[in-house]
Design an enzyme around this catalytic site. Structure first.
Site, PDB file in Angstrom:
ATOM      1  N   ARG A  44     -30.121  45.198 154.606  1.00 10.11           N
ATOM      2  CA  ARG A  44     -29.404  43.930 154.850  1.00 10.11           C
ATOM      3  C   ARG A  44     -29.759  42.788 154.123  1.00 10.11           C
ATOM      4  O   ARG A  44     -30.542  42.376 154.585  1.00 10.11           O
ATOM      5  CB  ARG A  44     -28.738  43.927 156.360  1.00 10.11           C
ATOM      6  CG  ARG A  44     -27.912  42.694 156.592  1.00 10.11           C
ATOM      7  CD  ARG A  44     -27.540  42.512 157.976  1.00 10.11           C
ATOM      8  NE  ARG A  44     -26.554  43.771 158.120  1.00 10.11           N
ATOM      9  CZ  ARG A  44     -25.640  44.119 159.290  1.00 10.11           C
ATOM     10  NH1 ARG A  44     -25.771  43.135 160.235  1.00 10.11           N
ATOM     11  NH2 ARG A  44     -25.034  45.010 159.436  1.00 10.11           N
ATOM     12  N   LYS A  80     -34.515  49.978 160.082  1.00  8.97           N
ATOM     13  CA  LYS A  80     -33.837  49.164 159.182  1.00  8.97           C
ATOM     14  C   LYS A  80     -34.537  48.098 158.562  1.00  8.97           C
ATOM     15  O   LYS A  80     -35.584  47.795 158.937  1.00  8.97           O
ATOM     16  CB  LYS A  80     -32.714  48.428 160.165  1.00  8.97           C
ATOM     17  CG  LYS A  80     -31.388  47.889 159.819  1.00  8.97           C
ATOM     18  CD  LYS A  80     -30.130  48.940 159.556  1.00  8.97           C
ATOM     19  CE  LYS A  80     -29.057  48.110 158.877  1.00  8.97           C
ATOM     20  NZ  LYS A  80     -27.811  49.223 158.895  1.00  8.97           N
ATOM     21  N   ASP A 114     -26.695  48.494 152.776  1.00  5.73           N
ATOM     22  CA  ASP A 114     -25.806  47.624 153.804  1.00  5.73           C
ATOM     23  C   ASP A 114     -25.407  46.344 153.423  1.00  5.73           C
ATOM     24  O   ASP A 114     -25.155  46.312 152.112  1.00  5.73           O
ATOM     25  CB  ASP A 114     -27.027  47.509 154.820  1.00  5.73           C
ATOM     26  CG  ASP A 114     -26.327  46.995 156.321  1.00  5.73           C
ATOM     27  OD1 ASP A 114     -25.823  48.155 157.184  1.00  5.73           O
ATOM     28  OD2 ASP A 114     -26.327  45.935 156.704  1.00  5.73           O
ATOM     29  N   GLY A 181     -11.517  46.170 154.431  1.00  7.77           N
ATOM     30  CA  GLY A 181     -12.740  46.278 153.243  1.00  7.77           C
ATOM     31  C   GLY A 181     -12.699  47.825 152.730  1.00  7.77           C
ATOM     32  O   GLY A 181     -11.905  48.896 152.784  1.00  7.77           O
ATOM     33  N   VAL A 183     -14.259  50.428 154.112  1.00  6.47           N
ATOM     34  CA  VAL A 183     -13.964  51.446 154.977  1.00  6.47           C
ATOM     35  C   VAL A 183     -12.504  51.229 155.246  1.00  6.47           C
ATOM     36  O   VAL A 183     -11.740  52.318 155.522  1.00  6.47           O
ATOM     37  CB  VAL A 183     -14.870  51.459 156.326  1.00  6.47           C
ATOM     38  CG1 VAL A 183     -14.613  52.754 157.390  1.00  6.47           C
ATOM     39  CG2 VAL A 183     -16.253  51.568 155.970  1.00  6.47           C
ATOM     40  N   ASN A 260     -20.171  47.672 163.130  1.00  5.22           N
ATOM     41  CA  ASN A 260     -21.364  47.929 163.877  1.00  5.22           C
ATOM     42  C   ASN A 260     -21.282  46.975 164.980  1.00  5.22           C
ATOM     43  O   ASN A 260     -21.076  45.544 164.714  1.00  5.22           O
ATOM     44  CB  ASN A 260     -22.703  47.564 162.984  1.00  5.22           C
ATOM     45  CG  ASN A 260     -23.205  48.968 161.885  1.00  5.22           C
ATOM     46  OD1 ASN A 260     -22.927  50.087 162.729  1.00  5.22           O
ATOM     47  ND2 ASN A 260     -23.094  48.806 160.843  1.00  5.22           N
TER      48      ASN A 260
HETATM   49  P1  NAD Z   1     -16.501  45.542 153.663  1.00  2.00           P
HETATM   50  O1  NAD Z   1     -17.420  44.111 153.356  1.00  2.00           O
HETATM   51  O2  NAD Z   1     -16.304  46.224 152.355  1.00  2.00           O
HETATM   52  O3  NAD Z   1     -15.176  44.921 154.526  1.00  2.00           O
HETATM   53  C1  NAD Z   1     -15.177  44.125 155.515  1.00  2.00           C
HETATM   54  C2  NAD Z   1     -13.835  43.501 155.460  1.00  2.00           C
HETATM   55  O4  NAD Z   1     -13.673  42.444 156.673  1.00  2.00           O
HETATM   56  C3  NAD Z   1     -13.411  42.577 154.287  1.00  2.00           C
HETATM   57  O5  NAD Z   1     -12.361  42.923 153.720  1.00  2.00           O
HETATM   58  C4  NAD Z   1     -13.727  41.023 155.010  1.00  2.00           C
HETATM   59  O6  NAD Z   1     -12.873  40.168 154.134  1.00  2.00           O
HETATM   60  C5  NAD Z   1     -13.227  41.484 156.212  1.00  2.00           C
HETATM   61  N1  NAD Z   1     -13.547  40.316 157.042  1.00  2.00           N
HETATM   62  C6  NAD Z   1     -15.022  39.578 157.332  1.00  2.00           C
HETATM   63  N2  NAD Z   1     -14.765  38.905 158.331  1.00  2.00           N
HETATM   64  C7  NAD Z   1     -13.355  39.091 158.938  1.00  2.00           C
HETATM   65  C8  NAD Z   1     -12.989  38.257 159.873  1.00  2.00           C
HETATM   66  N3  NAD Z   1     -13.492  37.259 160.623  1.00  2.00           N
HETATM   67  N4  NAD Z   1     -11.682  38.625 160.429  1.00  2.00           N
HETATM   68  C9  NAD Z   1     -10.991  39.351 159.614  1.00  2.00           C
HETATM   69  N5  NAD Z   1     -11.437  40.386 158.604  1.00  2.00           N
HETATM   70  C10 NAD Z   1     -12.842  40.062 157.972  1.00  2.00           C
HETATM   71  O7  NAD Z   1     -17.391  46.178 154.781  1.00  2.00           O
HETATM   72  P2  NAD Z   1     -17.385  47.778 155.189  1.00  2.00           P
HETATM   73  O8  NAD Z   1     -18.231  48.592 154.275  1.00  2.00           O
HETATM   74  O9  NAD Z   1     -15.911  48.199 154.880  1.00  2.00           O
HETATM   75  O10 NAD Z   1     -17.771  47.769 156.446  1.00  2.00           O
HETATM   76  C11 NAD Z   1     -17.094  47.205 157.767  1.00  2.00           C
HETATM   77  C12 NAD Z   1     -17.826  47.315 158.692  1.00  2.00           C
HETATM   78  O11 NAD Z   1     -18.284  48.530 159.046  1.00  2.00           O
HETATM   79  C13 NAD Z   1     -19.219  46.214 158.651  1.00  2.00           C
HETATM   80  O12 NAD Z   1     -19.466  46.219 160.022  1.00  2.00           O
HETATM   81  C14 NAD Z   1     -20.119  47.595 158.566  1.00  2.00           C
HETATM   82  O13 NAD Z   1     -21.418  47.285 159.034  1.00  2.00           O
HETATM   83  C15 NAD Z   1     -19.658  48.794 159.324  1.00  2.00           C
HETATM   84  N6  NAD Z   1     -20.046  50.050 158.921  1.00  2.00           N
HETATM   85  C16 NAD Z   1     -19.969  50.216 157.574  1.00  2.00           C
HETATM   86  C17 NAD Z   1     -20.325  51.576 156.737  1.00  2.00           C
HETATM   87  C18 NAD Z   1     -19.851  51.908 155.627  1.00  2.00           C
HETATM   88  O14 NAD Z   1     -20.075  53.172 155.150  1.00  2.00           O
HETATM   89  N7  NAD Z   1     -19.400  51.267 154.510  1.00  2.00           N
HETATM   90  C19 NAD Z   1     -20.691  52.483 157.794  1.00  2.00           C
HETATM   91  C20 NAD Z   1     -21.166  52.317 159.120  1.00  2.00           C
HETATM   92  C21 NAD Z   1     -20.650  50.809 159.478  1.00  2.00           C
END
Ligand code: NAD
Length: 365
Positions: A44, A80, A114, A181, A183, A260
């Site tokens: 991260r 991590k 991350d 976003g 996911v 997470n």
């Molecule tokens: P991303 O950055 O692509 O998407 C996050 C989305 O949340 C963005 O569209 C952003 O604008 C929005 N956002 C941020 N702050 C916000 C708020 N206060 N209110 C509403 N929306 C808000 O991230 P991602 O890869 O989709 O991951 C999302 C979450 O899942 C994270 O916490 C990440 O750690 C977790 N995660 C992701 C993966 C993965 O494969 N990408 C795996 C495990 C866990």
């Protein structure tokens, strides 16, 4: 000594502080537990306000990875890394320097993407070490893991709906999804195709408009989000969105999403959710699809095997929900016990093997 007492209280094996003046790299690698195998967890990159915040984050996240890998049935431990930097100032040099630090650990820590790190950054790390996953497909990687994370969440939602609402069919189920976003957008598509009525919020208006037009999702302001009359709340943005205040106004009967560390205080808030009869799918169990995906790069990527392993997230959740009911504990506590049991069983097996080989050695003398 404060450092050692913190590490001891969380059970970490090793914490490595990395400094490369030429590239301005300042990073911390935390290896929590390697009983099940080498530690794996993403890097991260954030402009942490101070070193203490960075340390707290990496210690907490690496411990979470131990539980995540254990619940997913992987032969991996938890680790991590955090890089303390402004995302706008990341460079190839920085990631290559970081790659050399990872290499010096001889495989005890394997990295991946991350927050604020991507496939290109992993490719740069790959130039210095083989202990990296999530590299580009040209380098033998599996690309963006978000789709597999979304699939795992989808299966997990089906299981949670079955357990709490008594039906497998998602048609007509109302779901509020926070964060469309990487996911979140895949998940919206999967849910929409099963007839789910979606309510979405995000801080990015452009993304929201796209999801609205593609999947007929209702856009909701964040302030109105928690009290929405829905069946399920899916946190898919940042961590710690659930706290003592907003849990009280939740109308959803299920919490299941990819973010997470969804609960501000895991022990306290998981109990609070249980008392309110809200079924919580522990984040580190339901969001393991991405980890399963990158972990398979280590053994040779087989898409069919990955699909099967991700689908098994539903079975694990089913066991955890049932144990939580049986033992009268929160689902978080049940998941923690599930992970700790597996780690202890493997540790016992290792001790038995060690004892057996030393006994055989003695017999030969
Ligand atoms: P991303 O950055 O692509 O998407 C996050 C989305 O949340 C963005 O569209 C952003 O604008 C929005 N956002 C941020 N702050 C916000 C708020 N206060 N209110 C509403 N929306 C808000 O991230 P991602 O890869 O989709 O991951 C999302 C979450 O899942 C994270 O916490 C990440 O750690 C977790 N995660 C992701 C993966 C993965 O494969 N990408 C795996 C495990 C866990």
């Amino acid at each position: 000594m404060k450092l050692f007492s913190r590490i001891e209280s969380l059970g970490h094996e090793q914490v490595v502080v990395c400094h490369d003046p030429a590239s301005k790299l300042r990073a911390i690698i935390a290896i929590h537990d390697t009983t099940l195998g080498p530690s794996l967890g993403g890097t991260r990159l954030l402009p942490y306000e101070n070193e203490d915040d960075a340390l707290t984050d990496v210690l907490r996240l690496s411990r979470g990875m131990t539980y995540k890998a254990a619940c997913a049935g992987l032969s991996l431990g938890g680790g991590k890394a955090v890089i303390i930097a402004d995302p706008k100032q990341k460079t190839e040099q920085m990631f290559r320097a970081f790659g050399r630090f990872i290499d010096s650990l001889g495989g005890r820590y394997i990295t991946a993407e991350d927050m604020n790190t991507n496939v290109t950054n992993m490719d740069h790390i790959r130039l210095e070490t083989r202990y990296v996953t999530g590299v580009s497909t040209g380098l033998g990687g599996s690309g963006d893991p978000s789709i597999m994370t979304a699939k795992g969440i989808f299966y997990g939602i089906q299981e949670a709906v079955n357990h709490r609402l008594g039906k497998r069919d998602l048609n007509g189920v109302k779901i509020s999804l926070q964060g469309v976003g990487s996911v979140g957008k895949h998940l919206c598509k999967m849910l929409y195709e099963k007839g789910v009525k979606l309510f979405v919020t995000d801080i990015d208006d452009k993304k929201l408009k796209e999801i609205h037009s593609l999947y007929n999702a209702t856009i909701v302001a964040e302030k109105d989000f928690y009290s929405l009359d829905v069946d399920l709340y899916a946190p898919c943005a940042r961590g710690a969105t659930l706290n003592s205040n907003n849990i009280q106004i939740l109308k959803a009967k299920i919490v299941a999403g990819c973010a997470n560390n969804q609960l501000e205080d895991e022990d306290k808030h998981s109990k609070m959710l249980k008392d309110m009869k809200i079924l919580y799918a522990p984040d580190y169990v339901i969001n393991a699809g991405g980890l399963i995906n990158v972990a398979n790069e280590i053994t040779g990527y087989d898409p069919e095997k990955v699909e099967n392993e991700v689908a098994r997230i539903a079975n694990t959740l089913d066991s955890i929900f049932n144990e939580s009911d049986k033992q009268g504990v929160s689902t978080h506590e049940a998941a923690k016990r599930f992970a700790e049991n597996r780690i202890q069983n493997v540790a016992n097996l290792k001790n038995m093997t060690k004892f057996a080989s030393s006994a055989i050695g003695n017999l030969k003398k």
